[in-house]
Design an enzyme around this catalytic site. Structure first.
Site, short mmCIF file in Angstrom:
data_model
loop_
_atom_site.label_atom_id
_atom_site.label_comp_id
_atom_site.label_asym_id
_atom_site.label_seq_id
_atom_site.Cartn_x
_atom_site.Cartn_y
_atom_site.Cartn_z
N ASP A 144 -96.70 -70.54 -33.43
CA ASP A 144 -96.19 -71.08 -31.87
C ASP A 144 -94.64 -71.27 -32.21
O ASP A 144 -94.26 -72.42 -32.64
CB ASP A 144 -96.93 -72.32 -31.48
CG ASP A 144 -96.73 -72.34 -30.10
OD1 ASP A 144 -95.74 -72.31 -29.62
OD2 ASP A 144 -97.80 -72.56 -29.28
N ASP A 348 -90.98 -66.10 -26.62
CA ASP A 348 -92.21 -67.04 -27.01
C ASP A 348 -93.35 -66.06 -27.66
O ASP A 348 -93.37 -65.14 -27.21
CB ASP A 348 -92.70 -67.56 -25.61
CG ASP A 348 -93.87 -68.63 -25.82
OD1 ASP A 348 -93.77 -69.21 -26.98
OD2 ASP A 348 -94.75 -68.69 -25.17
#
Ligand code: NAG
Ligand code: NAG
Ligand code: NAG
Ligand code: NAG
Ligand code: NAG
Length: 468
Positions: A144, A348
Site C-alpha cells: 500500500d 496509488d
C-alpha cells in the site's frame, strides 16, 4: 482438482504458520503446494516451471502477486474472466477513494501509524511475501503506497480469519509502550493509552459503520527476500469486531515516518520500485525492488510534491492530458496542488482504476468520445464503452507530468467486457458519493510500467517494462 488444491494450500499455510516452528519446512511446503497447484492447473500451458515460486535472480526483486492470481492464497477459487474481476475490484474503489479523500481532509492528524479500517477494507490488490519474527513466519502482505504503517493479524486475535503471526514463538518480538517514541510522537486515532507509561501502546480504530479493530504497536524483524529489517514497528492486530474482516497483513510503503522506507533508510536509501503485472496475466507476478540495486539507470522522473498535512501520500504534478492529438481543456484549478485543501494528483497502488475529479474526467471523456465511434454504453464504473470493432481507431491518452509525459499503452487505457464485444475507457470520475478533490493514478494505468519512488530525492520515475 483445481479447487481441491487451493483448499489444501490454504489450510496447510494456516496450519504451518500458526503451529509450525520451522520456517524452512513451511517455505518448502508452500512452494510445493504452489508448484503442485500450478502444474495441475496449467499443465502444458506455460514453459516457465514455477512462476509462483520466489526463485528469481537477485536483481529482479521480490515477486508481486495479484491477489486474484493463481499464486495468491487469497484468490477466489473459481477464476472469473479477468474483466469481471477488474469490474468487481473497481466497484470497491469508491471505499478507497472515500478513504484517501478522508485522509486529506482530516488535517489535524498528521500521521496515522495504524491503518484505519476503511483503508484495510477491500483494498488488497497486490501481495508480497514477507517473514516476520525469529524464526521468520511467512505472511502475505498487501502493498500500500498511501499508508505508512504495516500491520499483521496476530495469534489470539479475536475475529481474524487468516494466517496469523504468533508473537509468542518469535524471540525478537516486543510490544511497544505508551511512552515509546513511536507511540507518543504520533497522533493516533483511537489511542487507548490513558497516560504515558509502561502500558502497551494499543489502539481501537473504527471502520465502516459497524466494525473496528484493536492493535498493539509492536516491533520485530521484518524480512523481505534476503534482507532483514530488525525492530520494524508495526501494528499487531489483537481483535476485530464487525463484519468486514481484512484477512491479510499490510506493508505500508507511504512516505511518512512509520513507513517501511522511513524505517529502513540505511538499507534501502529510501528507494523502491515496482512493476505491476497485467491484470490479464493470471499466473504471473510483477516485482518489487527495494533499494538502489537493480533500479533502471535511465529513467525519466517527475518531482514528488510534499503535503505536510498528508505526509504519506505520493503527490505528483499532473499538468495536462492529451487525447489523440488534442490537449484537453482543463481549468488549472482542478489539477493544481494545494496542500491546504489536499487537492492535486497522487499515484496509488490500492485504487484499481484512475479517478479524476468530475470536471477533469468529463473533459477527457468528451474528447475521447469525440475521437471514437459510438454508440456508447456503460459497464460498472465505466461510462464510455463501445464496440471492440472500433478499437483500432481509438485515440491514445497521454498524461503530462512535470518533466515527464506518460503515453498510456492501450492495455492501460481500455478494458474489454468479459463477453469480448465491448471496449471501455478504463477511467472514471470520483464516485458520486465522494466529493473528492484528488486525482488518483491507479494500478490499472500502471500495468507493465516500472514505477520508481525515490523518497530521499523526492522524485518519481516511470519506465516501460514488461514485468509479467
Ligand atoms: C532478527 O534480527 C536480529 C538482530 O539483527 C538477528 O540477530 C536475527 O538473526 C534476526 N532474525 C531473522 C530471522 O532474520
Ligand atoms: C503468549 O504468551 C503470554 C505470556 O506468556 C500468554 O499470556 C498468552 O496467552 C500467549 N498467547 C498465545 C496466543 O499463546
Ligand atoms: C472498540 O471500541 C468500541 C467502542 O468502545 C467497541 O464497541 C468495540 O467493540 C471495540 N473494538 C474491539 C475490536 O474491541
Ligand atoms: C467534438 O468535435 C466537434 C466537431 O469537431 C467540436 O465542435 C466539439 O467542440 C468537440 N467536442 C469536444 C468536447 O471536444
Ligand atoms: C507543476 O508544473 C508546472 C509546469 O512545470 C509548474 O508551473 C508548477 O509550478 C508546478 N507545480 C508545483 C506545485 O510544483
Amino acid at each position: 482438482m483445481h479447487a481441491h488444491f487451493i483448499k489444501i494450500l490454504i489450510s496447510k499455510n494456516k496450519l504451518t504458520i500458526t503451529n509450525h516452528p520451522s520456517p524452512i519446512i513451511m517455505d518448502l511446503l508452500t512452494t510445493f503446494f504452489f508448484y503442485a497447484l500450478l502444474v495441475t492447473t496449467t499443465k502444458g500451458a506455460h514453459n516457465n516451471p514455477s512462476p509462483c515460486s520466489e526463485s528469481k535472480p537477485d536483481t529482479s526483486g521480490l515477486s508481486i502477486i495479484h491477489i486474484e492470481s493463481q499464486c495468491s492464497p487469497f484468490s477466489t477459487q473459481k477464476p472469473d474472466p479477468w474483466a469481471t474481476t477488474v469490474l468487481k475490484m473497481a466497484s470497491k474503489d469508491s471505499e478507497r477513494v472515500s478513504f484517501l479523500d478522508s485522509l486529506i481532509k482530516e488535517q489535524k492528524t498528521t500521521s496515522a501509524p495504524i491503518a484505519s479500517g476503511q483503508q484495510v477494507l477491500n483494498i488488497g490488490n497486490y501481495l508480497v511475501r514477507a517473514t516476520v519474527g525469529t524464526p521468520g513466519q511467512l505472511m502475505f502482505m498487501v502493498l500500500d503506497t498511501s499508508l505508512d504503517a504495516g500491520w499483521v493479524p496476530c495469534s489470539g486475535c479475536l475475529g481474524c480469519s487468516s494466517t496469523m503471526f504468533s508473537p509468542n514463538t518469535s524471540s525478537t518480538y516486543g510490544p511497544m509502550d505508551c511512552d515509546s517514541a513511536q507511540c507518543s510522537a504520533t497522533t493516533v486515532r483511537g489511542l487507548m493509552c490513558t497516560s504515558s507509561g509502561p502500558e502497551a501502546c494499543q489502539f481501537n480504530q473504527s471502520y465502516g459503520g459497524d466494525s473496528s479493530f484493536v492493535a498493539t504497536l509492536s516491533h520485530d524483524n521484518l524480512s523481505l527476500g534476503k534482507d532483514n529489517i530488525p525492530n520494524y514497528a508495526f501494528g499487531c492486530v489483537n481483535a476485530v469486531s464487525g463484519s468486514n474482516i481484512p484477512p491479510q497483513g499490510l506493508l505500508g510503503l507511504g512516505r511518512g515516518s512509520l513507513s517501511l522506507m522511513a524505517q529502513s533508510t540505511s538499507l534501502y536509501n529510501g528507494l523502491f520500485s515496482y512493476c505491476l503485472p497485467s491484470y490479464k496475466s493470471y499466473y504471473f507476478s510483477g516485482s518489487l525492488k527495494l533499494g538502489p540495486i537493480g533500479q533502471p539507470r535511465n529513467i525519466r522522473t517527475t518531482p514528488l510534491l510534499h503535503n505536510p498535512h498528508r505526509p504519506s501520500l505520493y503527490y505528483i504534478n499532473l499538468t495536462g492530458i492529451t487525447v489523440g492529438r488534442v490537449q484537453v481543456p482543463i481549468p488549472q484549478e482542478f489539477l493544481s496542488f494545494d496542500p491546504n485543501t489536499g487537492a492535486g494528483t497522487i499515484i496509488d497502488s490500492g485504487t484499481v482504476i484512475t479517478r479524476f475529479v468530475q470536471p477533469v474526467y468529463n473533459s477527457i471523456r468528451d474528447e475521447y468520445r469525440n475521437q471514437t465511434q459510438g454508440p456508447f454504453s456503460s459497464l460498472g464504473a465505466f461510462d464510455t464503452c463501445f464496440s471492440v470493432t472500433h478499437e483500432k481507431v481509438a485515440p491514445t491518452i497521454t498524461l503530462h507530468f512535470q518533466d515527464l509525459d506518460l503515453k498510456l499503452p492501450l492495455e492501460n487505457t481500455l478494458i474489454h467486457s468479459s463477453s469480448g464485444n465491448l471496449a471501455c475507457l478504463a477511467m472514471a470520475s470520483a464516485p458520486s458519493n465522494v466529493n473528492s478533490v484528488l486525482n488518483i493514478i491507479a494500478s490499472l494505468q500502471q500495468q507493465n510500467l516500472r514505477i520508481m519512488f525515490d523518497t530521499v530525492n523526492s522524485r518519481l520515475g516511470i519506465a516501460r517494462e514488461l514485468c509479467n
